[in-house]
Design a protein around this motif. Structure first.
Motif, PDB file in Angstrom:
ATOM      1  N   ARG A   1      -6.039   1.450  -0.621  1.00 62.82           N
ATOM      2  CA  ARG A   1      -6.123   0.092  -1.152  1.00 62.82           C
ATOM      3  C   ARG A   1      -4.744  -0.551  -1.213  1.00 62.82           C
ATOM      4  O   ARG A   1      -3.718   0.122  -1.185  1.00 62.82           O
ATOM      5  CB  ARG A   1      -6.744   0.105  -2.551  1.00 62.82           C
ATOM      6  CG  ARG A   1      -8.248   0.371  -2.555  1.00 62.82           C
ATOM      7  CD  ARG A   1      -8.801   0.265  -3.957  1.00 62.82           C
ATOM      8  NE  ARG A   1      -8.263   1.313  -4.828  1.00 62.82           N
ATOM      9  CZ  ARG A   1      -8.440   1.341  -6.151  1.00 62.82           C
ATOM     10  NH1 ARG A   1      -9.119   0.367  -6.744  1.00 62.82           N
ATOM     11  NH2 ARG A   1      -7.943   2.337  -6.869  1.00 62.82           N
ATOM     12  N   ALA A   2      -4.721  -1.875  -1.309  1.00 60.24           N
ATOM     13  CA  ALA A   2      -3.476  -2.631  -1.385  1.00 60.24           C
ATOM     14  C   ALA A   2      -3.474  -3.477  -2.653  1.00 60.24           C
ATOM     15  O   ALA A   2      -4.527  -3.830  -3.188  1.00 60.24           O
ATOM     16  CB  ALA A   2      -3.309  -3.514  -0.155  1.00 60.24           C
TER      17      ALA A   2
ATOM     18  N   ARG B   1       0.853  -1.178   0.000  1.00 60.91           N
ATOM     19  CA  ARG B   1       0.000   0.000   0.000  1.00 60.91           C
ATOM     20  C   ARG B   1       0.894   1.234   0.000  1.00 60.91           C
ATOM     21  O   ARG B   1       2.107   1.141   0.226  1.00 60.91           O
ATOM     22  CB  ARG B   1      -0.906   0.014   1.230  1.00 60.91           C
ATOM     23  CG  ARG B   1      -0.141   0.152   2.539  1.00 60.91           C
ATOM     24  CD  ARG B   1      -1.040   0.052   3.748  1.00 60.91           C
ATOM     25  NE  ARG B   1      -0.259   0.121   4.979  1.00 60.91           N
ATOM     26  CZ  ARG B   1      -0.735  -0.184   6.169  1.00 60.91           C
ATOM     27  NH1 ARG B   1      -1.987  -0.578   6.295  1.00 60.91           N
ATOM     28  NH2 ARG B   1       0.035  -0.092   7.249  1.00 60.91           N
ATOM     29  N   ARG B   2       0.295   2.385  -0.225  1.00 58.86           N
ATOM     30  CA  ARG B   2       1.036   3.627  -0.143  1.00 58.86           C
ATOM     31  C   ARG B   2       1.416   3.889   1.314  1.00 58.86           C
ATOM     32  O   ARG B   2       0.619   3.671   2.232  1.00 58.86           O
ATOM     33  CB  ARG B   2       0.195   4.795  -0.669  1.00 58.86           C
ATOM     34  CG  ARG B   2       0.104   4.883  -2.181  1.00 58.86           C
ATOM     35  CD  ARG B   2       1.370   5.444  -2.794  1.00 58.86           C
ATOM     36  NE  ARG B   2       1.604   6.809  -2.377  1.00 58.86           N
ATOM     37  CZ  ARG B   2       1.106   7.875  -2.998  1.00 58.86           C
ATOM     38  NH1 ARG B   2       0.344   7.724  -4.068  1.00 58.86           N
ATOM     39  NH2 ARG B   2       1.367   9.085  -2.559  1.00 58.86           N
TER      40      ARG B   2
ATOM     41  N   VAL C   1       3.234   2.998 -13.739  1.00 55.29           N
ATOM     42  CA  VAL C   1       3.609   2.958 -12.326  1.00 55.29           C
ATOM     43  C   VAL C   1       3.033   4.170 -11.598  1.00 55.29           C
ATOM     44  O   VAL C   1       2.518   4.061 -10.476  1.00 55.29           O
ATOM     45  CB  VAL C   1       5.143   2.903 -12.173  1.00 55.29           C
ATOM     46  CG1 VAL C   1       5.548   3.068 -10.706  1.00 55.29           C
ATOM     47  CG2 VAL C   1       5.677   1.590 -12.723  1.00 55.29           C
ATOM     48  N   ALA C   2       3.121   5.349 -12.228  1.00 53.55           N
ATOM     49  CA  ALA C   2       2.539   6.555 -11.627  1.00 53.55           C
ATOM     50  C   ALA C   2       1.035   6.372 -11.428  1.00 53.55           C
ATOM     51  O   ALA C   2       0.479   6.754 -10.388  1.00 53.55           O
ATOM     52  CB  ALA C   2       2.816   7.765 -12.506  1.00 53.55           C
ATOM     53  N   ASP C   3       0.371   5.784 -12.421  1.00 53.90           N
ATOM     54  CA  ASP C   3      -1.073   5.543 -12.294  1.00 53.90           C
ATOM     55  C   ASP C   3      -1.362   4.543 -11.180  1.00 53.90           C
ATOM     56  O   ASP C   3      -2.354   4.675 -10.439  1.00 53.90           O
ATOM     57  CB  ASP C   3      -1.634   5.017 -13.619  1.00 53.90           C
ATOM     58  CG  ASP C   3      -1.667   6.079 -14.710  1.00 53.90           C
ATOM     59  OD1 ASP C   3      -1.639   7.282 -14.354  1.00 53.90           O
ATOM     60  OD2 ASP C   3      -1.703   5.711 -15.895  1.00 53.90           O
ATOM     61  N   ALA C   4      -0.484   3.544 -11.028  1.00 53.00           N
ATOM     62  CA  ALA C   4      -0.681   2.563  -9.957  1.00 53.00           C
ATOM     63  C   ALA C   4      -0.564   3.228  -8.589  1.00 53.00           C
ATOM     64  O   ALA C   4      -1.334   2.930  -7.668  1.00 53.00           O
ATOM     65  CB  ALA C   4       0.344   1.439 -10.087  1.00 53.00           C
ATOM     66  N   LEU C   5       0.381   4.168  -8.441  1.00 58.77           N
ATOM     67  CA  LEU C   5       0.523   4.882  -7.178  1.00 58.77           C
ATOM     68  C   LEU C   5      -0.704   5.735  -6.892  1.00 58.77           C
ATOM     69  O   LEU C   5      -1.186   5.811  -5.756  1.00 58.77           O
ATOM     70  CB  LEU C   5       1.778   5.751  -7.203  1.00 58.77           C
ATOM     71  CG  LEU C   5       3.111   4.993  -7.173  1.00 58.77           C
ATOM     72  CD1 LEU C   5       4.273   5.961  -7.360  1.00 58.77           C
ATOM     73  CD2 LEU C   5       3.270   4.239  -5.861  1.00 58.77           C
TER      74      LEU C   5
END
Length: 405
Positions: free
Chosen positions: A368-369, A326-327, A357-361
């Protein structure tokens, strides 16, 4: 350290939490017999204090000695460590400490949580409960000797008797929280409200400003005092206001000119506008969310948080594809894309990552995880895990079971 036998919750020390905060907290002392019966010695031992005092560079700030109710000057048990004739630091001299103890001095270790994991674990319980730092202090008193003269502390004190016994005299606390520490003459205090003997495992709570004095009985006494200074409403409100003042509305630089000066740009009028804006922001504050922010901020203050950075970095090296990520709370700035890669700014590091990757962050901003194997969509599992490892090392990601202070 095995913490299974040390206090696992605040209730282990004070009993029923609701009863404590309704009847005792900031009101009157609480004595719990045998609250840690059989477990108190797991927090600290006399042998561990020997180990600490034997360190070659223990700062005098960590250790104090009192004899006959008065503090002993530090020069009586410290020396200057030098290297090739150049003074390096002041350090405690073990043999001089022992001699003062043998002759009746009480030895006090400040911030024992800086040295012992069990004491750190104990401090964590209070940081979690009060969302502010706490300190664990050890008091070692020779048999048959008094500690400090009657005094009060400007903090709440939670006493845990570890070894031996100690006689306590406790006088009624005054309403409100007294500023600063002060000593008292027994004749000025009158008859104690409580006179009791603490034995190993007993826990005593003293509200802020409660005058007290203690003396060891027929053997060496060791007790811990956990000190806590909870934030007052003025502290919390000042924190809230400071947080709101980060808004761009308050970025200007006023010119505090003489009102009669024609160059005065209407400072008073501007101040009226800005105080009105601050009032609007205060009125619109989501108090539930702000309470959560204040709680998190208090637990993250220096001395309250329990970092696990070495452990986190070590776990990143063996990150499994199925590990949930997660973040983390670490602030990350995601810049615009150049058509293929987006810029990231985190902890002073600038790097470019694929847009996916930026969109995933961004997709993890709501808490969310995602598994390490699926973090980077569109690539094979090994590459996804490799990218996730890199971002975990930087602190951008954390495992979903990571402890947040």
């Amino acid at each position: 350290m095995d913490t299974s036998t040390t206090p696992q919750g605040f209730e282990d020390l004070v009993g029923d939490r609701q009863v404590f905060f309704q009847e005792y907290f900031n009101r009157k002392p609480l004595l719990r017999r045998g609250a840690l019966d059989g477990r108190a010695r797991d927090l600290v031992s006399v042998r561990q204090l020997d180990d600490i005092v034997a360190m070659q560079t223990v700062s005098p700030a960590y250790l104090r000695i009192a004899k006959d109710g008065r503090g002993v000057p530090g020069k009586a048990y410290t020396r200057t460590v030098s290297e090739r004739g150049a003074a390096l630091t002041e350090t405690v001299v073990a043999e001089q400490v022992y001699e003062l103890f043998r002759s009746g001095g009480t030895v006090t270790w400040n911030a024992l949580n800086h040295f012992l994991p069990a004491a750190r674990h104990l401090a964590d319980l209070f940081a979690d409960t009060f969302a502010c730092p706490s300190e664990v202090v050890a008091f070692l008193t020779p048999a048959g000797k008094d500690g400090y003269a009657p005094h009060h502390d400007p903090v709440d004190v939670y006493v845990i008797q570890i070894e031996g016994t100690k006689d306590w005299r406790i006088w009624e606390p005054v309403p409100g929280r007294r500023a600063g520490k002060a000593s008292h003459r027994p004749e000025d205090l009158g008859r104690p409200a409580i006179e009791t003997t603490l034995r190993a495992g007993d826990v005593l709570y003293l509200p802020c400003g409660t005058p007290h004095a203690a003396a060891a009985k027929d053997q060496v006494s060791l007790h811990l005092s956990v000190t806590v200074e909870p934030r007052r409403w003025r502290d919390l409100l000042a924190d809230t206001v400071q947080h709101l003042l980060q808004a761009p509305d308050f970025d200007g630089f006023p010119h505090l000119a003489d009102p009669a000066d024609p160059a005065d740009p209407g400072t008073a009028a501007a101040l009226a506008t800005l105080t009105g804006r601050l009032a609007e922001l205060l009125a619109g504050t989501d108090t539930a969310a702000e309470t959560g922010r204040l709680r998190r901020a208090g637990r993250a203050r220096a001395g309250a948080a329990r970092p696990r950075e070495f452990e986190r970095l070590a776990s990143a090296d063996v990150l499994a594809p199925a590990a949930l990520l997660r973040r983390s709370p670490v602030p990350v700035e995601i810049g615009p894309s150049d058509g293929a890669r987006s810029a990231l700014l985190v902890n002073g590091h600038r790097l470019a990552v694929p847009d996916a990757v930026a969109d995933a962050l961004r997709g993890l901003q709501d808490g969310r995880a995602v598994t390490a194997a699926r973090f980077f969509p569109g690539v094979d599992e090994a590459r996804s895990v490799h990218v996730a490892q890199g971002l975990t090392r930087l602190g951008v990601l954390e495992t979903a079971d990571a402890m947040r202070s």
